[in-house]
Design a protein around this motif. Structure first.
Motif, PDB file in Angstrom:
ATOM      1  N   TYR A 157       0.836  -1.198   0.000  1.00 57.76           N
ATOM      2  CA  TYR A 157       0.000   0.000   0.000  1.00 57.76           C
ATOM      3  C   TYR A 157       0.872   1.249   0.000  1.00 57.76           C
ATOM      4  O   TYR A 157       2.050   1.221   0.390  1.00 57.76           O
ATOM      5  N   THR A 158       0.270   2.339  -0.434  1.00 61.24           N
ATOM      6  CA  THR A 158       0.869   3.665  -0.290  1.00 61.24           C
ATOM      7  C   THR A 158      -0.192   4.576   0.322  1.00 61.24           C
ATOM      8  O   THR A 158      -1.398   4.334   0.184  1.00 61.24           O
ATOM      9  N   LEU A 159       0.282   5.613   1.025  1.00 62.26           N
ATOM     10  CA  LEU A 159      -0.620   6.535   1.710  1.00 62.26           C
ATOM     11  C   LEU A 159      -0.513   7.933   1.097  1.00 62.26           C
ATOM     12  O   LEU A 159       0.555   8.328   0.602  1.00 62.26           O
ATOM     13  N   LYS A 160      -1.611   8.640   1.140  1.00 65.11           N
ATOM     14  CA  LYS A 160      -1.571  10.031   0.708  1.00 65.11           C
ATOM     15  C   LYS A 160      -0.721  10.842   1.683  1.00 65.11           C
ATOM     16  O   LYS A 160      -0.507  10.461   2.835  1.00 65.11           O
ATOM     17  N   ARG A 161      -0.255  11.975   1.202  1.00 67.97           N
ATOM     18  CA  ARG A 161       0.576  12.843   2.026  1.00 67.97           C
ATOM     19  C   ARG A 161      -0.164  13.214   3.317  1.00 67.97           C
ATOM     20  O   ARG A 161      -1.364  13.484   3.304  1.00 67.97           O
ATOM     21  N   GLN A 162       0.573  13.208   4.426  1.00 64.92           N
ATOM     22  CA  GLN A 162       0.047  13.545   5.751  1.00 64.92           C
ATOM     23  C   GLN A 162      -0.897  12.483   6.325  1.00 64.92           C
ATOM     24  O   GLN A 162      -1.684  12.773   7.215  1.00 64.92           O
ATOM     25  N   TYR A 163      -0.824  11.245   5.793  1.00 63.54           N
ATOM     26  CA  TYR A 163      -1.631  10.141   6.338  1.00 63.54           C
ATOM     27  C   TYR A 163      -0.714   9.019   6.804  1.00 63.54           C
ATOM     28  O   TYR A 163       0.371   8.797   6.239  1.00 63.54           O
ATOM     29  N   MET A 164      -1.164   8.299   7.817  1.00 64.09           N
ATOM     30  CA  MET A 164      -0.425   7.161   8.344  1.00 64.09           C
ATOM     31  C   MET A 164      -1.415   6.084   8.785  1.00 64.09           C
ATOM     32  O   MET A 164      -2.632   6.328   8.861  1.00 64.09           O
ATOM     33  N   LEU A 165      -0.907   4.882   9.065  1.00 62.61           N
ATOM     34  CA  LEU A 165      -1.769   3.827   9.586  1.00 62.61           C
ATOM     35  C   LEU A 165      -2.200   4.171  11.003  1.00 62.61           C
ATOM     36  O   LEU A 165      -1.380   4.560  11.834  1.00 62.61           O
ATOM     37  N   LYS A 166      -3.500   4.017  11.253  1.00 61.79           N
ATOM     38  CA  LYS A 166      -4.007   4.258  12.603  1.00 61.79           C
ATOM     39  C   LYS A 166      -3.733   3.054  13.495  1.00 61.79           C
ATOM     40  O   LYS A 166      -3.398   3.200  14.678  1.00 61.79           O
ATOM     41  N   ASN A 167      -3.910   1.857  12.959  1.00 57.71           N
ATOM     42  CA  ASN A 167      -3.650   0.612  13.680  1.00 57.71           C
ATOM     43  C   ASN A 167      -2.931  -0.358  12.754  1.00 57.71           C
ATOM     44  O   ASN A 167      -2.835  -0.128  11.539  1.00 57.71           O
ATOM     45  N   PRO A 195      -2.116 -11.651  -2.722  1.00 56.58           N
ATOM     46  CA  PRO A 195      -1.593 -10.285  -2.644  1.00 56.58           C
ATOM     47  C   PRO A 195      -2.672  -9.232  -2.929  1.00 56.58           C
ATOM     48  O   PRO A 195      -3.499  -9.388  -3.824  1.00 56.58           O
ATOM     49  N   LEU A 196      -2.641  -8.165  -2.135  1.00 59.25           N
ATOM     50  CA  LEU A 196      -3.565  -7.042  -2.294  1.00 59.25           C
ATOM     51  C   LEU A 196      -2.734  -5.768  -2.427  1.00 59.25           C
ATOM     52  O   LEU A 196      -1.851  -5.512  -1.609  1.00 59.25           O
ATOM     53  N   SER A 197      -3.014  -4.985  -3.464  1.00 54.28           N
ATOM     54  CA  SER A 197      -2.267  -3.753  -3.709  1.00 54.28           C
ATOM     55  C   SER A 197      -3.217  -2.559  -3.669  1.00 54.28           C
ATOM     56  O   SER A 197      -4.234  -2.545  -4.375  1.00 54.28           O
ATOM     57  N   LEU A 198      -2.898  -1.564  -2.834  1.00 47.11           N
ATOM     58  CA  LEU A 198      -3.728  -0.367  -2.679  1.00 47.11           C
ATOM     59  C   LEU A 198      -2.830   0.864  -2.738  1.00 47.11           C
ATOM     60  O   LEU A 198      -1.723   0.867  -2.195  1.00 47.11           O
ATOM     61  N   LYS A 199      -3.341   1.914  -3.374  1.00 46.88           N
ATOM     62  CA  LYS A 199      -2.530   3.119  -3.562  1.00 46.88           C
ATOM     63  C   LYS A 199      -3.249   4.349  -3.021  1.00 46.88           C
ATOM     64  O   LYS A 199      -4.475   4.452  -3.073  1.00 46.88           O
ATOM     65  N   ASP A 200      -2.431   5.297  -2.493  1.00 50.87           N
ATOM     66  CA  ASP A 200      -2.909   6.618  -2.077  1.00 50.87           C
ATOM     67  C   ASP A 200      -4.098   6.536  -1.122  1.00 50.87           C
ATOM     68  O   ASP A 200      -5.151   7.155  -1.340  1.00 50.87           O
ATOM     69  N   LEU A 201      -3.941   5.789  -0.065  1.00 52.75           N
ATOM     70  CA  LEU A 201      -5.026   5.631   0.899  1.00 52.75           C
ATOM     71  C   LEU A 201      -5.184   6.893   1.747  1.00 52.75           C
ATOM     72  O   LEU A 201      -4.200   7.471   2.222  1.00 52.75           O
ATOM     73  N   SER A 202      -6.443   7.304   1.925  1.00 51.32           N
ATOM     74  CA  SER A 202      -6.740   8.438   2.795  1.00 51.32           C
ATOM     75  C   SER A 202      -7.957   8.160   3.673  1.00 51.32           C
ATOM     76  O   SER A 202      -8.422   9.035   4.388  1.00 51.32           O
ATOM     77  N   VAL A 230      -6.644   4.243   8.417  1.00 52.84           N
ATOM     78  CA  VAL A 230      -5.678   5.330   8.239  1.00 52.84           C
ATOM     79  C   VAL A 230      -6.237   6.621   8.849  1.00 52.84           C
ATOM     80  O   VAL A 230      -7.447   6.759   9.046  1.00 52.84           O
ATOM     81  N   GLU A 231      -5.334   7.547   9.136  1.00 53.94           N
ATOM     82  CA  GLU A 231      -5.738   8.851   9.666  1.00 53.94           C
ATOM     83  C   GLU A 231      -4.644   9.875   9.394  1.00 53.94           C
ATOM     84  O   GLU A 231      -3.496   9.523   9.082  1.00 53.94           O
ATOM     85  N   ARG A 232      -5.003  11.126   9.515  1.00 52.25           N
ATOM     86  CA  ARG A 232      -4.024  12.196   9.379  1.00 52.25           C
ATOM     87  C   ARG A 232      -3.066  12.176  10.567  1.00 52.25           C
ATOM     88  O   ARG A 232      -3.423  11.736  11.656  1.00 52.25           O
ATOM     89  N   PHE A 233      -1.856  12.640  10.329  1.00 52.30           N
ATOM     90  CA  PHE A 233      -0.905  12.734  11.426  1.00 52.30           C
ATOM     91  C   PHE A 233      -0.325  14.146  11.502  1.00 52.30           C
ATOM     92  O   PHE A 233      -0.443  14.940  10.571  1.00 52.30           O
TER      93      PHE A 233
END
Length: 324
Positions: A157-167, A195-202, A230-233
């Motif tokens: 996975y990839t995350l959008k800018r200013q996001y991180m995994l919450k858990n 396999p699961l691929s996810l991009k730009d998670l917000s 995910v959540e903002r950090f």
């Protein structure tokens, strides 16, 4: 009149051309008749030939896994008149030889069993069966056992800018029962999802995925649910005092500085939860035996759900004194 006849002959061709065409047609008819007679005569003769058929295995014994690879086709050497061979080939050209394995095994508790292919002779009529290859087929089985193992999700996975995994990424069920031969289960530590691929998670995502195939095994669940929260950090800073470990009771040690600055990224939901006491940094007195100019700072404890932890300085100078 002569002009009219000439036009007619000119339309149909000359009498010589008509004669040639008539001879060609007559010759062709004779060839066809001769071919048919030769073919009928050939079919009336007796022949010996080989015919190959695919084999389809059905009704394998329950609770057992076939670990051998039985032959995929069977070759029959047969003898019959041409008419019978032609009729037999046409009627069976697309039909495999079906072997009901369970019905062929006399002793159901055996893990290895050999059957003679001559047992299918009764199925063949109108032709003389001379031989069958292979003459026998050996089946090797392994008994099924069961084992409970954890499920490990395969996620990129990839995350959008200013996001991180919450858990941590979760999977349900987190354990499954898997059945299969002991030779496979003995070394099996876990099962994995496809396999699961996810991009730009917000935002939070829940996906249903199947398990990766493990040949010869059966899993008591068809699929699993993977949940990604995910959540903002935001960035946070703390000043954490240093602890000294393994210091003899007869000594005092002064550190310069005695506290360090810590910066890290933390999710908004935990910003107020992370406090100074969530961290522990220390220096180890045993480093002094190597007479270093400064002591290296080490992390003893930090919150799980933070990222990009940085502390400064990474080493501290020190002064040792004896207690009075």
């Amino acid at each position: 009149m002569r002009g009219l006849i000439g036009k007619i002959l000119g339309y149909f061709g000359s009498s010589q051309e008509l004669h040639i065409k008539r001879n060609v047609i007559t010759y062709g008819v004779c060839v066809i008749i001769a071919t048919v007679l030769w073919f009928l005569n050939a079919l009336n003769k007796e022949y010996t030939t080989e015919i190959s058929y695919p084999i389809k295995y059905t009704e394998l014994p329950k609770g057992k896994l076939l670990v051998s690879e039985p032959p995929k086709e069977m070759t029959l050497t047969i003898k019959a008149h041409g008419f019978a061979l032609l009729r037999y080939s046409i009627s069976t050209s697309f039909l495999p030889i079906v072997l009901n394995v369970n019905s062929l095994l006399d002793k159901k508790d055996l893990l290895e069993y050999t059957i003679n292919t001559s047992e299918i002779k009764d199925r063949i009529t109108d032709i003389q069966l001379i031989s069958i290859k292979p003459e026998s087929i050996t089946f090797k089985f392994s008994r099924f056992e069961s084992k409970r193992v954890p499920v490990i999700p395969r996620v990129e996975y990839t995350l959008k800018r200013q996001y991180m995994l919450k858990n941590d990424i979760s999977v349900t069920p987190d354990h499954v029962d898997i059945s299969g031969p002991a030779s496979i289960l003995d070394t099996l530590k876990a099962v994995y999802t496809e396999p699961l691929s996810l991009k730009d998670l917000s935002k939070d995502v829940t996906k249903t995925v199947r398990f990766e195939d493990i040949y010869g095994t059966q899993i008591n669940e068809n699929d699993a649910k993977i949940k990604i929260e995910v959540e903002r950090f935001t960035e946070s800073k703390k000043t954490i005092p240093l602890v000294v470990k393994n210091l003899p009771d007869s000594l005092l040690i002064r550190l310069f500085p005695h506290a360090i600055d810590v910066t890290f990224d933390v999710g908004l939901s935990r910003y107020e939860v992370v406090s100074d006491t969530s961290f522990s940094f220390y220096v180890d007195y045993t480093q002094i035996k190597n007479n270093p100019a400064a002591l290296k700072i080490q992390i003893e404890r930090s919150p799980r759900h933070i990222k990009d932890l940085v502390f400064t300085p990474e080493t501290v100078e020190y002064l040792i004194e004896k207690k009075k």
